[in-house]
Scaffold this motif. Structure first.
Motif, short mmCIF file in Angstrom:
data_model
loop_
_atom_site.label_atom_id
_atom_site.label_comp_id
_atom_site.label_asym_id
_atom_site.label_seq_id
_atom_site.Cartn_x
_atom_site.Cartn_y
_atom_site.Cartn_z
N UNK A 1 0.80 -1.23 0.00
CA UNK A 1 0.00 0.00 0.00
C UNK A 1 0.83 1.27 0.00
N UNK A 2 2.10 1.16 0.40
CA UNK A 2 2.95 2.35 0.48
C UNK A 2 3.72 2.49 -0.83
N UNK A 3 3.53 3.64 -1.48
CA UNK A 3 4.23 3.85 -2.76
C UNK A 3 5.42 4.79 -2.58
N UNK A 4 5.18 5.90 -1.93
CA UNK A 4 6.23 6.93 -1.88
C UNK A 4 6.75 7.25 -0.48
N UNK A 5 5.99 6.93 0.54
CA UNK A 5 6.48 7.21 1.89
C UNK A 5 7.66 6.28 2.19
N UNK A 6 8.51 6.70 3.11
CA UNK A 6 9.65 5.85 3.53
C UNK A 6 9.11 4.79 4.47
N UNK A 7 9.39 3.53 4.17
CA UNK A 7 8.83 2.44 4.98
C UNK A 7 9.88 1.91 5.98
N UNK A 8 9.49 1.94 7.25
CA UNK A 8 10.40 1.51 8.32
C UNK A 8 9.80 0.30 9.03
N UNK A 9 10.61 -0.72 9.25
CA UNK A 9 10.16 -1.92 9.97
C UNK A 9 10.82 -1.97 11.33
N UNK A 10 10.03 -2.32 12.34
CA UNK A 10 10.50 -2.32 13.72
C UNK A 10 11.00 -3.72 14.10
#
Ligand code: KIV
Length: 279
Positions: free
Chosen positions: A77-86
């Motif tokens: 679902x995330x195209x342009x935001x920076x994706x961070x995994x915890x």
């Protein structure tokens, strides 16, 4: 409006320009799409998954496989935001080798842009190992929920000189180890402001006042999709729990009364076909 993919250099530029960075947690595809449509800069698949989605009392039992399952949904679902995994508890504390492997799984199998891990100066060698492997790291200090037992509960950290100095030293050590970003959770606003101006990495606050480079909140707190009381540090924008309960009650009552489904919810069939059926 179309926007470009948010990169780590973009976030450094935003810090430099004084443009605030927004981050929100997400754990599934529709929430990720909503965060993207809202224009949020960074999406965090937090291990708060344990509390807000899985109904656990703490984040401690959350596993790598559970995190990856949710990260993959959010990634779609995330195209342009920076994706961070915890990184969950015990996925990075046992050895540096294991920390690199697990952080790498978030990038290779989950499609994350960055990983987050909790802990102060003691985690600097681990952060160094992960960043030297080419994996961007967001550190997390202050109230670190994976150590809630050691901290004696969900309490504000760094209120006295010793505690505050420890957080300053930790932030500097984590930056020297290669962290590009750091979350401050539940620390005094003045302390967050002082560290933010002393470090070049990007600072993100939750319960850390307005002077961090950006803010993060848990999605369920923002939209009131929770049974827990809104924490002091959060702002609830809508009471989704009450609205969804009303909708579900309406559905339940309609099924019971026969009001649902109505004619328009069904599919028509030629009466001649019905007549010829052997029943
Ligand atoms: O797990 C989480 O959601 C977090 C944020 C509160 C920063 O760590």
């Amino acid at each position: 409006m179309e926007r470009n993919k948010v990169t780590i250099p973009d976030l450094y530029q935003m810090k430099k320009d004084g443009q605030k960075i927004s981050m929100i947690t997400a754990y599934d595809y529709p929430t990720a799409v909503l965060a993207e449509q809202a224009g949020v800069d960074c999406v965090l698949v937090g291990d708060s998954l344990g509390n807000v989605v899985m109904g656990l009392d703490s984040t401690v039992p959350v596993t790598m496989e559970e995190m990856l399952h949710h990260i993959r949904a959010v990634r779609r679902g995330v195209k342009n935001a920076l994706l961070i995994g915890d990184l969950p508890f015990l996925s990075y504390q046992v050895s540096r080798e294991q920390a690199i492997l697990n952080a790498g799984r978030f990038l290779k199998e989950g499609g994350c842009d960055m990983v987050k891990l909790e802990g102060g100066s003691e985690m600097a060698p681990t952060v160094q190992a992960i960043t030297q492997a080419g994996i961007p790291v967001c550190a997390h200090i202050g109230l670190t929920p994976q150590s809630v037992s050691k901290l004696g509960g969900y309490k504000v950290q760094g209120k006295d000189l010793t505690g505050a100095q420890r957080l300053v030293d930790s932030a500097k050590a984590l930056q020297a180890a290669g962290a590009d970003m750091i979350v401050f959770e539940c620390i005094p606003s003045a302390l967050a402001k002082a560290i933010t101006s002393a470090v070049s990495m990007v600072t993100i606050g939750i319960g850390a006042g307005p002077d961090c480079d950006g803010q993060v909140l848990v999605f369920h707190d923002v939209v009131g999709f929770t049974t827990r009381k809104t924490p002091k540090m959060a702002k609830q924008y809508v009471d989704l729990f009450a609205q969804v309960r009303q909708a579900m009650t309406g559905y339940h009552e309609d099924v019971r009364s026969g009001a649902f489904p109505a004619g328009e919810h069904g599919f028509a069939m030629d009466a001649k076909v019905v007549k010829r059926l052997k029943i």
